[in-house]
Write an enzyme that holds these catalytic residues in place. Structure first.
Site, PDB file in Angstrom:
ATOM      1  N   TRP A  12      37.339  32.462  34.795  1.00 33.84           N
ATOM      2  CA  TRP A  12      36.004  32.855  35.252  1.00 33.84           C
ATOM      3  C   TRP A  12      35.769  32.442  36.700  1.00 33.84           C
ATOM      4  CZ3 TRP A  12      32.946  36.390  35.493  1.00 33.84           C
ATOM      5  CH2 TRP A  12      31.555  36.335  35.450  1.00 33.84           C
ATOM      6  N   SER A 135      30.228  39.413  30.647  1.00 31.63           N
ATOM      7  CA  SER A 135      31.004  39.383  31.894  1.00 31.63           C
ATOM      8  C   SER A 135      32.408  38.823  31.657  1.00 31.63           C
ATOM      9  CB  SER A 135      30.271  38.526  32.926  1.00 31.63           C
ATOM     10  OG  SER A 135      29.871  37.292  32.363  1.00 31.63           O
ATOM     11  N   ALA A 137      35.931  37.893  32.694  1.00 32.22           N
ATOM     12  CA  ALA A 137      36.546  37.606  33.999  1.00 32.22           C
ATOM     13  C   ALA A 137      37.484  38.736  34.425  1.00 32.22           C
ATOM     14  CB  ALA A 137      37.316  36.294  33.905  1.00 32.22           C
ATOM     15  N   LYS A 188      26.344  32.556  21.125  1.00 32.72           N
ATOM     16  CA  LYS A 188      27.059  33.796  20.773  1.00 32.72           C
ATOM     17  C   LYS A 188      28.555  33.524  20.590  1.00 32.72           C
ATOM     18  CE  LYS A 188      29.099  34.281  24.820  1.00 32.72           C
ATOM     19  NZ  LYS A 188      30.427  34.646  25.260  1.00 32.72           N
ATOM     20  N   ASP A 241      25.702  39.916  25.584  1.00 30.14           N
ATOM     21  CA  ASP A 241      26.902  39.081  25.543  1.00 30.14           C
ATOM     22  C   ASP A 241      27.536  39.097  24.151  1.00 30.14           C
ATOM     23  OD1 ASP A 241      28.787  37.530  26.698  1.00 30.14           O
ATOM     24  OD2 ASP A 241      27.479  35.857  27.196  1.00 30.14           O
ATOM     25  N   GLU A 277      35.186  28.042  23.642  1.00 30.81           N
ATOM     26  CA  GLU A 277      33.901  27.337  23.579  1.00 30.81           C
ATOM     27  C   GLU A 277      33.264  27.476  22.201  1.00 30.81           C
ATOM     28  OE1 GLU A 277      32.913  25.277  25.730  1.00 30.81           O
ATOM     29  OE2 GLU A 277      33.413  25.885  27.774  1.00 30.81           O
TER      30      GLU A 277
HETATM   31  N1  LIG Z   1      36.695  33.715  31.020  1.00 36.02           N
HETATM   32  C1  LIG Z   1      35.602  34.466  31.034  1.00 36.02           C
HETATM   33  O1  LIG Z   1      35.667  35.714  31.014  1.00 36.02           O
HETATM   34  C2  LIG Z   1      34.237  33.837  31.080  1.00 36.02           C
HETATM   35  C3  LIG Z   1      33.132  34.644  31.385  1.00 36.02           C
HETATM   36  C4  LIG Z   1      31.874  34.075  31.415  1.00 36.02           C
HETATM   37  C5  LIG Z   1      31.728  32.721  31.161  1.00 36.02           C
HETATM   38  N2  LIG Z   1      32.819  31.954  30.876  1.00 36.02           N
HETATM   39  C6  LIG Z   1      32.579  30.520  30.646  1.00 36.02           C
HETATM   40  O2  LIG Z   1      33.012  29.828  31.813  1.00 36.02           O
HETATM   41  C7  LIG Z   1      33.524  28.539  31.444  1.00 36.02           C
HETATM   42  C8  LIG Z   1      34.936  28.422  31.968  1.00 36.02           C
HETATM   43  O3  LIG Z   1      35.702  29.412  31.303  1.00 36.02           O
HETATM   44  P1  LIG Z   1      37.133  29.873  31.783  1.00 36.02           P
HETATM   45  O4  LIG Z   1      37.478  31.023  30.931  1.00 36.02           O
HETATM   46  O5  LIG Z   1      37.185  30.034  33.255  1.00 36.02           O
HETATM   47  O6  LIG Z   1      37.982  28.584  31.354  1.00 36.02           O
HETATM   48  P2  LIG Z   1      39.428  28.154  31.852  1.00 36.02           P
HETATM   49  O7  LIG Z   1      39.948  27.202  30.851  1.00 36.02           O
HETATM   50  O8  LIG Z   1      40.206  29.382  32.189  1.00 36.02           O
HETATM   51  O9  LIG Z   1      39.166  27.399  33.233  1.00 36.02           O
HETATM   52  C9  LIG Z   1      38.426  26.256  33.365  1.00 36.02           C
HETATM   53  C10 LIG Z   1      38.788  25.628  34.711  1.00 36.02           C
HETATM   54  O10 LIG Z   1      37.977  24.471  34.892  1.00 36.02           O
HETATM   55  C11 LIG Z   1      38.711  23.478  35.576  1.00 36.02           C
HETATM   56  N3  LIG Z   1      38.788  22.287  34.723  1.00 36.02           N
HETATM   57  C12 LIG Z   1      39.442  22.130  33.544  1.00 36.02           C
HETATM   58  N4  LIG Z   1      39.316  20.872  33.089  1.00 36.02           N
HETATM   59  C13 LIG Z   1      38.562  20.221  34.003  1.00 36.02           C
HETATM   60  C14 LIG Z   1      38.078  18.898  34.101  1.00 36.02           C
HETATM   61  N5  LIG Z   1      38.342  17.975  33.160  1.00 36.02           N
HETATM   62  N6  LIG Z   1      37.318  18.561  35.188  1.00 36.02           N
HETATM   63  C15 LIG Z   1      37.016  19.487  36.133  1.00 36.02           C
HETATM   64  N7  LIG Z   1      37.457  20.759  36.089  1.00 36.02           N
HETATM   65  C16 LIG Z   1      38.211  21.114  35.042  1.00 36.02           C
HETATM   66  C17 LIG Z   1      40.100  24.036  35.836  1.00 36.02           C
HETATM   67  O11 LIG Z   1      40.132  24.550  37.145  1.00 36.02           O
HETATM   68  C18 LIG Z   1      40.234  25.130  34.798  1.00 36.02           C
HETATM   69  O12 LIG Z   1      41.111  26.125  35.179  1.00 36.02           O
HETATM   70  C19 LIG Z   1      33.417  28.466  29.906  1.00 36.02           C
HETATM   71  O13 LIG Z   1      32.217  27.819  29.579  1.00 36.02           O
HETATM   72  C20 LIG Z   1      33.349  29.914  29.481  1.00 36.02           C
HETATM   73  O14 LIG Z   1      32.640  30.076  28.263  1.00 36.02           O
HETATM   74  C21 LIG Z   1      34.068  32.485  30.849  1.00 36.02           C
END
Ligand SMILES: NC(=O)c1ccc[n+]([C@@H]2O[C@H](COP(=O)([O-])OP(=O)(O)OC[C@H]3O[C@@H](n4cnc5c(N)ncnc54)[C@H](O)[C@@H]3O)[C@@H](O)[C@H]2O)c1
Length: 329
Positions: A12, A135, A137, A188, A241, A277
């Protein structure tokens, strides 16, 4: 144009950085992990999560949190367990007047705090913004039209995020119902996990539609009890969502659920899929619903499957056999 720093270079965070950079902002993408940043730099893309979506060299990649100091807008896109610590880390370097937004979805384990509350706890004086809605990513990174909502108790902060990030492929509505927007986005994920379990069990479209509709009903029940406007749950961060998460293979929650429905243990499924999540928030939702005296049969069933070895194949029958009641109760 503004300086925008995204914290978290997973799926994301990277997609948001690509989108903001495409829109002409000066973008910094931060991760605490050297190897993650090195890999994005080496490949010019997030090879594992967003293959073939270029991360242009104009996006500044860093592991140094001090570089947040020139940001007009800071967006957190880290997993739920890392929000409080990441917000605390950035506190000494945050520019006066900077807007802080959270793009993650979930609730803090143990405290039930929404993520803007977590951020505001770590950054006194800040009114954080929640950016939420349907949304994926993978689609935002590709510039596929996407519509989300920017919510805050500070209308000016929500508006600022809209002004900075809205562009012809990323439309943003504002909302003052930050409680409803965050709860919709967080809860959700439990329903998406359940939808995946249904798919893994080989259930049909009828089952999925029922699960989503009744899932939204129980999310709304809890949200209203916590002060949200029920209308919000019919919007982008609620119904929107839910539709995108329950129906798509991009959803890790749904994919993990499918593995669980197919016979894998919940822990193994999460291990295989990555950040799920819905698995984390299933426990939080269950305990919060109990605390608030709100009936959430789908979330409760998900909790039992995830944490009490409840067999998924018994779950559907159990939910279907609940006593009859009126739909709007
Ligand atoms: N992937 C999607 O399409 C999407 C879309 C909307 C919202 N989200 C939400 O965004 C959030 C992140 O999702 P994601 O898919 O990018 O997850 P992900 O696991 O791909 O990435 C999370 C990132 O956070 C960082 N991170 C990990 N551990 C950490 C720590 N201990 N301290 C600080 N930084 C750390 C790292 O850079 C890691 O790559 C989640 O809450 C998810 O629900 C994701």
């Amino acid at each position: 144009m503004a300086n925008i720093t995204i914290l978290g270079s997973g799926g994301w965070g990277t997609a948001l950085a690509v989108m903001a950079n495409r829109h002409g902002h000066t973008v910094t993408l931060w991760s605490p992990f050297e190897d993650e940043i090195a890999s994005i730099r080496r490949h010019g893309q997030h090879k594992k999560l967003l293959p073939d979506i270029p991360v242009e060299p104009s996006i500044h990649l860093t592991c140094d949190i001090r570089e947040v100091s020139d940001a007009d807008l800071v967006i957190l896109a880290v997993p739920s367990f890392a929000i409080a610590s990441t917000a605390a880390q950035l506190r000494p370097y945050l520019k006066k007047g900077a807007v802080v937004a959270n793009a993650g979805k979930g609730l803090e384990e143990g405290t039930y705090r929404r993520f803007t509350e977590v951020i505001e706890g770590a950054l006194p004086g800040i009114a954080a913004v929640a950016l939420s809605g349907p949304s994926h990513a993978e689609e935002v990174g590709r510039g596929i039209p996407t519509v989300v909502v920017s919510a805050s108790r500070d209308a000016a902060a929500a508006k600022r995020v809209q002004e900075l990030l809205m562009n012809p492929t990323f439309r943003i509505y504002t909302s003052s119902d930050v409680v409803g927007v965050e709860l919709g986005g967080a809860l959700k994920n439990v329903i998406a996990l359940a939808a995946g379990i249904c798919d893994g069990l080989g259930m049909g479209d009828n089952t999925k539609a029922a699960l989503m509709t009744r899932g939204l009903a129980e999310i709304t029940r809890l949200g209203v009890k916590l002060g949200a406007d029920p209308i919000t749950f019919g919007g982008l961060s609620g119904m929107g969502d839910l539709i995108v998460t329950c129906g798509s293979m991009h959803s890790r929650n749904r994919r993990a659920g499918m593995l669980i429905g197919g016979g894998l243990s919940p822990a193994e499924a999460v291990e295989r899929v990555g950040t799920v999540e819905g698995y984390l928030v299933a426990g939080t939702a269950y305990h919060l619903a109990n605390k608030m005296g709100v009936e959430m049969p789908i979330a409760e069933t998900c909790y039992r499957i995830c944490y009490e070895n409840y067999p998924p194949e018994r779950a559907v029958t159990a939910l279907m056999s609940r006593p009859g009641c009126q739909e709007t109760d």
